[in-house]
Design a protein around this motif. Sequence first.
Motif, PDB file in Angstrom:
ATOM      1  N   GLN A 142      -3.611   5.464  -0.449  1.00 48.83           N
ATOM      2  CA  GLN A 142      -2.522   6.201   0.172  1.00 48.83           C
ATOM      3  C   GLN A 142      -1.177   5.919  -0.481  1.00 48.83           C
ATOM      4  O   GLN A 142      -0.323   6.798  -0.591  1.00 48.83           O
ATOM      5  CB  GLN A 142      -2.467   5.925   1.683  1.00 48.83           C
ATOM      6  CG  GLN A 142      -2.397   4.468   2.075  1.00 48.83           C
ATOM      7  CD  GLN A 142      -3.755   3.851   2.297  1.00 48.83           C
ATOM      8  OE1 GLN A 142      -4.630   4.000   1.465  1.00 48.83           O
ATOM      9  NE2 GLN A 142      -3.921   3.162   3.415  1.00 48.83           N
ATOM     10  N   THR A 188      -3.601  11.942   2.617  1.00 50.47           N
ATOM     11  CA  THR A 188      -2.296  11.885   1.945  1.00 50.47           C
ATOM     12  C   THR A 188      -1.697  13.271   1.745  1.00 50.47           C
ATOM     13  O   THR A 188      -0.480  13.431   1.809  1.00 50.47           O
ATOM     14  CB  THR A 188      -2.430  11.181   0.588  1.00 50.47           C
ATOM     15  OG1 THR A 188      -3.481  11.795  -0.182  1.00 50.47           O
ATOM     16  CG2 THR A 188      -2.761   9.722   0.776  1.00 50.47           C
ATOM     17  N   ASN A 246       3.342   6.413  -5.056  1.00 44.25           N
ATOM     18  CA  ASN A 246       3.040   5.846  -6.372  1.00 44.25           C
ATOM     19  C   ASN A 246       3.767   4.514  -6.588  1.00 44.25           C
ATOM     20  O   ASN A 246       4.218   4.193  -7.691  1.00 44.25           O
ATOM     21  CB  ASN A 246       3.397   6.828  -7.489  1.00 44.25           C
ATOM     22  CG  ASN A 246       2.749   6.454  -8.812  1.00 44.25           C
ATOM     23  OD1 ASN A 246       1.701   5.811  -8.838  1.00 44.25           O
ATOM     24  ND2 ASN A 246       3.376   6.842  -9.911  1.00 44.25           N
ATOM     25  N   THR A 268      -7.620  11.464  -0.028  1.00 43.50           N
ATOM     26  CA  THR A 268      -6.908  12.589  -0.648  1.00 43.50           C
ATOM     27  C   THR A 268      -6.434  13.581   0.401  1.00 43.50           C
ATOM     28  O   THR A 268      -5.287  14.049   0.373  1.00 43.50           O
ATOM     29  CB  THR A 268      -7.810  13.292  -1.673  1.00 43.50           C
ATOM     30  OG1 THR A 268      -8.309  12.337  -2.609  1.00 43.50           O
ATOM     31  CG2 THR A 268      -7.046  14.381  -2.397  1.00 43.50           C
ATOM     32  N   HIS A 286      -0.805   5.077  -3.712  1.00 48.80           N
ATOM     33  CA  HIS A 286      -0.853   5.709  -5.031  1.00 48.80           C
ATOM     34  C   HIS A 286      -0.591   7.212  -4.954  1.00 48.80           C
ATOM     35  O   HIS A 286       0.073   7.781  -5.832  1.00 48.80           O
ATOM     36  CB  HIS A 286      -2.220   5.449  -5.658  1.00 48.80           C
ATOM     37  CG  HIS A 286      -2.386   6.014  -7.035  1.00 48.80           C
ATOM     38  ND1 HIS A 286      -1.629   5.609  -8.112  1.00 48.80           N
ATOM     39  CD2 HIS A 286      -3.229   6.971  -7.508  1.00 48.80           C
ATOM     40  CE1 HIS A 286      -1.989   6.272  -9.189  1.00 48.80           C
ATOM     41  NE2 HIS A 286      -2.958   7.105  -8.850  1.00 48.80           N
ATOM     42  N   LEU A 287      -1.070   7.863  -3.893  1.00 47.49           N
ATOM     43  CA  LEU A 287      -0.958   9.312  -3.793  1.00 47.49           C
ATOM     44  C   LEU A 287       0.314   9.775  -3.084  1.00 47.49           C
ATOM     45  O   LEU A 287       0.730  10.919  -3.280  1.00 47.49           O
ATOM     46  CB  LEU A 287      -2.182   9.871  -3.062  1.00 47.49           C
ATOM     47  CG  LEU A 287      -3.515   9.692  -3.786  1.00 47.49           C
ATOM     48  CD1 LEU A 287      -4.668  10.148  -2.911  1.00 47.49           C
ATOM     49  CD2 LEU A 287      -3.520  10.441  -5.112  1.00 47.49           C
TER      50      LEU A 287
END
Length: 301
Positions: A240, A130, A246, A127, A242-243
């Motif tokens: 990474q 990213t 996407n 988190t 996905h955040l």
Amino acid sequence: MAEAAALSRPAGVVGRRTWANGLFVLPFFLTFLALMVLPLGVGMWLSFQDYDMLGGYGGSVGFENFTRLWEDKIFLRSVLNTVYFVCLSTPAFVALGLFLAISLNDTYRRSAVLRSIFFGSSVLSVTIVTLIWRLVYMPERGLLAVSAGAVGLSSPSFMTTESLAMPGIAIVTVWWIIGLPMMLFLAALQQIPREVYEAAALDNASRWTTLTRITLPSIRRTIVLVAVIEVILQFQIFGQVHLITNGGPNNATRPIVMFIYEAGFRDWSLGYAAAASQVLFVLMLAASFFQIWIGRSKQED
């Protein structure tokens, strides 16, 4: 005397001691069965079933899930994206990790500080990583855009350009966990006897000759180990992507793990997701065996 005493003991006593020793391994063995073998077997079974988390169990469907995967353009694109990402990141991990390890393989305080800096990013969560790189890649206002504009250049749009999105994710990943391969290479380099380098210096061997004739052959197994570890890890890329993107733009960065996640926990089709998981498992297994085979063939040469 000890061997004679052991031979003189009854077979039952030796057998009981063997089973007693096995009790020390039993907790790990049961944990391995519960967390590795059992889920793998259940996943293989689910891949041949029509199992929906909302609709329930629909019976065995044979290879229908795998046939659907073969005809699913999004899944095929995710396979290509994942293989492309592994081909981008794994050589970078090996080459850059080896370069950093060789450069920082000394006892100076400066090198110790730099090793800590390069390894420090590895302890950050996905988190935080990213979030940092979204601020770097942000169009117009990001660090990259501002820095490029300050010197009169245009900034590449890693988050919105299909051809640049996956290389951008690879840059983030290499920056994030380059510390692990660097430390593995450092440990291997420090096992090489210093006398070998001293003998090479007496023979006036160049740096290139020392690297190719002494250093690389001495750490060949570590190179193969790092390559196999990174192949296994990078095939499982998810957080990474996905955040940051996407899966976009236009599915250009959607990996297999994201496809499995969406099939299982968005569409609730566990059988279909399990079939995709088996494809990922086979790809990881094949890539790992290929890396090991290359390492062994080079060692035999």
